[in-house]
Write a protein that holds these residues in place. Structure first.
Motif, short mmCIF file in Angstrom:
data_model
loop_
_atom_site.label_atom_id
_atom_site.label_comp_id
_atom_site.label_asym_id
_atom_site.label_seq_id
_atom_site.Cartn_x
_atom_site.Cartn_y
_atom_site.Cartn_z
N LEU A 46 2.24 2.73 -3.21
CA LEU A 46 1.43 3.60 -4.06
C LEU A 46 1.94 5.03 -4.09
O LEU A 46 1.58 5.80 -4.98
CB LEU A 46 -0.03 3.61 -3.56
N THR A 47 2.77 5.40 -3.09
CA THR A 47 3.27 6.78 -3.07
C THR A 47 4.36 7.01 -4.12
O THR A 47 4.69 8.15 -4.41
CB THR A 47 3.88 7.12 -1.71
N TYR B 21 -6.93 -9.78 0.82
CA TYR B 21 -5.93 -10.58 1.55
C TYR B 21 -6.15 -10.49 3.05
O TYR B 21 -5.87 -11.44 3.78
CB TYR B 21 -4.52 -10.08 1.23
N LEU B 22 -6.63 -9.34 3.52
CA LEU B 22 -6.83 -9.18 4.96
C LEU B 22 -8.11 -9.83 5.43
O LEU B 22 -8.21 -10.32 6.54
CB LEU B 22 -6.89 -7.69 5.31
N PHE C 136 0.83 -1.20 0.00
CA PHE C 136 0.00 0.00 0.00
C PHE C 136 0.87 1.26 0.00
O PHE C 136 0.59 2.22 -0.70
CB PHE C 136 -0.92 -0.02 1.23
N VAL D 139 1.38 7.57 3.68
CA VAL D 139 0.49 7.16 2.58
C VAL D 139 -0.38 8.31 2.10
O VAL D 139 -0.68 8.44 0.92
CB VAL D 139 -0.39 5.98 3.05
N LEU E 258 -8.55 0.95 4.90
CA LEU E 258 -7.64 -0.21 4.80
C LEU E 258 -6.71 -0.27 6.01
O LEU E 258 -6.50 -1.33 6.59
CB LEU E 258 -6.82 -0.13 3.51
N ALA F 107 -10.35 6.74 2.14
CA ALA F 107 -9.93 5.59 1.32
C ALA F 107 -8.76 4.87 1.99
O ALA F 107 -8.78 3.64 2.15
CB ALA F 107 -9.55 6.05 -0.08
N ALA F 108 -7.73 5.64 2.37
CA ALA F 108 -6.55 5.00 2.97
C ALA F 108 -6.88 4.53 4.38
O ALA F 108 -6.45 3.45 4.80
CB ALA F 108 -5.39 5.97 3.00
N GLY G 230 -6.22 0.55 -4.75
CA GLY G 230 -5.20 -0.19 -4.00
C GLY G 230 -5.80 -0.87 -2.78
O GLY G 230 -5.55 -2.05 -2.51
N ALA G 231 -6.63 -0.12 -2.05
CA ALA G 231 -7.27 -0.68 -0.85
C ALA G 231 -8.16 -1.85 -1.24
O ALA G 231 -8.17 -2.89 -0.57
CB ALA G 231 -8.09 0.40 -0.14
N LEU H 103 -6.58 6.08 -6.83
CA LEU H 103 -5.50 5.09 -6.72
C LEU H 103 -5.53 4.42 -5.34
O LEU H 103 -5.40 3.19 -5.23
CB LEU H 103 -4.17 5.81 -6.92
N LEU H 104 -5.76 5.24 -4.30
CA LEU H 104 -5.82 4.69 -2.94
C LEU H 104 -7.00 3.74 -2.80
O LEU H 104 -6.88 2.67 -2.20
CB LEU H 104 -5.95 5.82 -1.91
N LEU I 73 -6.02 -4.95 -2.06
CA LEU I 73 -5.30 -5.52 -0.92
C LEU I 73 -6.22 -6.02 0.19
O LEU I 73 -5.84 -6.87 0.99
CB LEU I 73 -4.31 -4.49 -0.35
N TYR J 211 -5.21 10.51 -7.17
CA TYR J 211 -4.58 9.75 -6.10
C TYR J 211 -5.61 9.13 -5.17
O TYR J 211 -5.41 8.02 -4.67
CB TYR J 211 -3.60 10.64 -5.33
#
Lengths: 209, 223
Positions: A144-145, B218-219, A141, B172, B150, B146-147, B211-212, B207-208, B215, B204
């Motif tokens: 991503l930056t 998996y969690l 994660f 992040v 997760l 968003a970030a 991405g979240a 994107l977050l 991923l 962005y």
């Protein structure tokens, strides 16, 4: 491998102090570049390795990949600290202040924060698959930056830092300097790999106990 | 988006809203934290005015740390109450993630709605471009939501929780945070507007969220 790297390091140090000529505008301060650039390079490589091994863990659930990700982050943290400190000293010598949030300084600082956060997260969890999974997800994660740090940040701020090395557009380097720099890069990458393997074995052993 | 996913998201969002309204401590602590911080600075300033850059940085500091007080509860509360297992049995990953993300966004939007007017009153600031100001705030908190969702799920298993969430969050969220401060300063009259930052922030945020979403599977699913 340790002995070879030790010899190479001594050779690089000797080259930097006795062969490399003073650079235009930087004088003998340029010697610091042969430490700063390779260390920063290794810090970035470690970040890539950590994220890559994290992704590998998520796919395969192998604890070896998790140990690899953790080892890369631990060593990366040491390298990023060295890069930050040497960069700050370099900045003081050439620009007059230790810190001014130049884009490169911001990038290296964000990297420092990511490594710190990753290691804190690992430290806060008991060993096992759950920690491995959590750490791998965070490594991915935080990756991503990268597009932001590489493409957008340099546009937000004006930079004094020479553009990424080797092509010679930023820092005017003659062929001797370039050769020494490349040797130093190879040396530090080797040191990173050597420490990485030792650390990975150690982490795996610790987890088995 | 297929309809069952959307239904799932709506169900999780409704559940979160109901729980949030019933148990108001999360809201209250977040809002009071923001108010206390703002009041501290305002008191110390004694009516003096901050220049736009400082004012923008202050506003975002307040939003960031206030959101750290509230937004990390998403999964930890469920874990403490023992309802996380139930949610895992009945809900699949994506509706849970996006339902909680939307709720988090709603909560943070409420926080901004609460703190921004007070900020203008207490700090004596003035929005030269109100539209840009509002849009920047919304895009900024969308990124935090968003970030944050997760990362809140990540932090559930950690033994040391205090402060961990902020530590995980800052690197992040920085790509949203920095342009947000710049744009807010400009909207408060600190220079010409660079509107392409808005696009950058939206990109962005997306994107977050993606991405979240990738991923989170998996969690959520145990092996």
């Amino acid at each position: 491998m340790g002995a070879v790297l030790g010899g190479l390091t001594l050779a690089v140090v000797a080259l930097v102090f006795f062969v490399v000529p003073p650079a235009e505008g930087l004088g003998y301060y340029v010697r610091l570049a042969f430490f700063h650039i390779p260390v920063a390079w290794a810090a970035v490589i470690a970040f890539l390795v950590s994220a890559f091994q994290g992704a590998k863990y998520l796919r395969s659930q192998e604890m070896a990949a998790d140990a690899g990700s953790a080892a890369a982050a631990r060593i990366g943290f040491a390298f990023v600290l060295l890069a930050t400190i040497s960069g700050a000293v370099f900045s003081k010598l050439t620009w007059g202040a230790y810190w001014n949030w130049d884009p490169r300084q911001t990038t290296i600082f964000v990297l420092l924060l990511i490594y710190g956060a990753y290691l804190t997260l690992r430290g806060a969890m008991p060993a096992g698959h759950r920690r491995a999974k959590t750490a791998a997800v965070y490594a991915m994660f935080s990756f991503l930056t990268v597009p932001f740090l590489v493409f957008i940040l340099p546009r937000l701020y004006f930079s004094l830092h020479p553009s990424p090395v080797i092509n010679g557009t930023g820092l005017a380097m003659d062929s001797v300097m370039l050769a020494v720099l490349l040797t130093a890069l190879v040396d530090v990458t080797g040191i990173f790999y050597w420490l990485y393997r030792k650390q990975r074995t150690r982490i795996l052993r610790e987890e088995k106990e | 988006m297929n309809s069952s996913l959307w239904t799932g998201i709506k169900l999780v969002l409704c559940k979160e809203l109901t729980m949030g309204l019933r148990f108001k401590a999360a809201w209250a602590s977040m809002f009071m934290f923001a108010l206390t911080t703002l009041a501290c600075v305002s008191l110390a300033m004694q009516g003096g005015q901050l220049e736009p850059k400082m004012a923008a940085a202050l506003l975002w500091m307040i939003i960031f740390f206030a959101s750290m007080v509230g937004a990390d509860r998403g999964f930890a509360d469920e874990d403490a109450a023992g309802t996380l297992m139930v949610l895992k049995l009945y809900g699949s990953a994506q509706p849970v993630l996006f339902g909680k993300m939307l709720y988090s966004f709603f909560l943070l939007a409420m926080l901004v709605l609460f703190i921004a007017p007070l900020f203008f009153v207490l700090m004596g600031a003035e929005a030269v471009f109100p539209g840009v100001f509002v849009l920047t705030l919304l895009l900024g908190v969308a990124g935090i939501a968003a970030a944050g969702t997760l990362l809140a799920a990540l932090a559930v298993g950690a033994r040391v929780k205090n402060g961990l969430f902020a530590v995980l969050m800052l690197p992040v969220i920085l790509p949203v945070f920095l342009p947000a401060i710049f744009l807010t300063a400009e909207a408060l009259g600190g220079g010409s507007l660079s509107l392409n930052y808005l696009g950058g922030m939206a990109l962005y945020d997306g994107l977050l969220a993606v991405g979240a979403s990738v991923l989170f599977d998996y969690l959520w699913y145990e092996d």
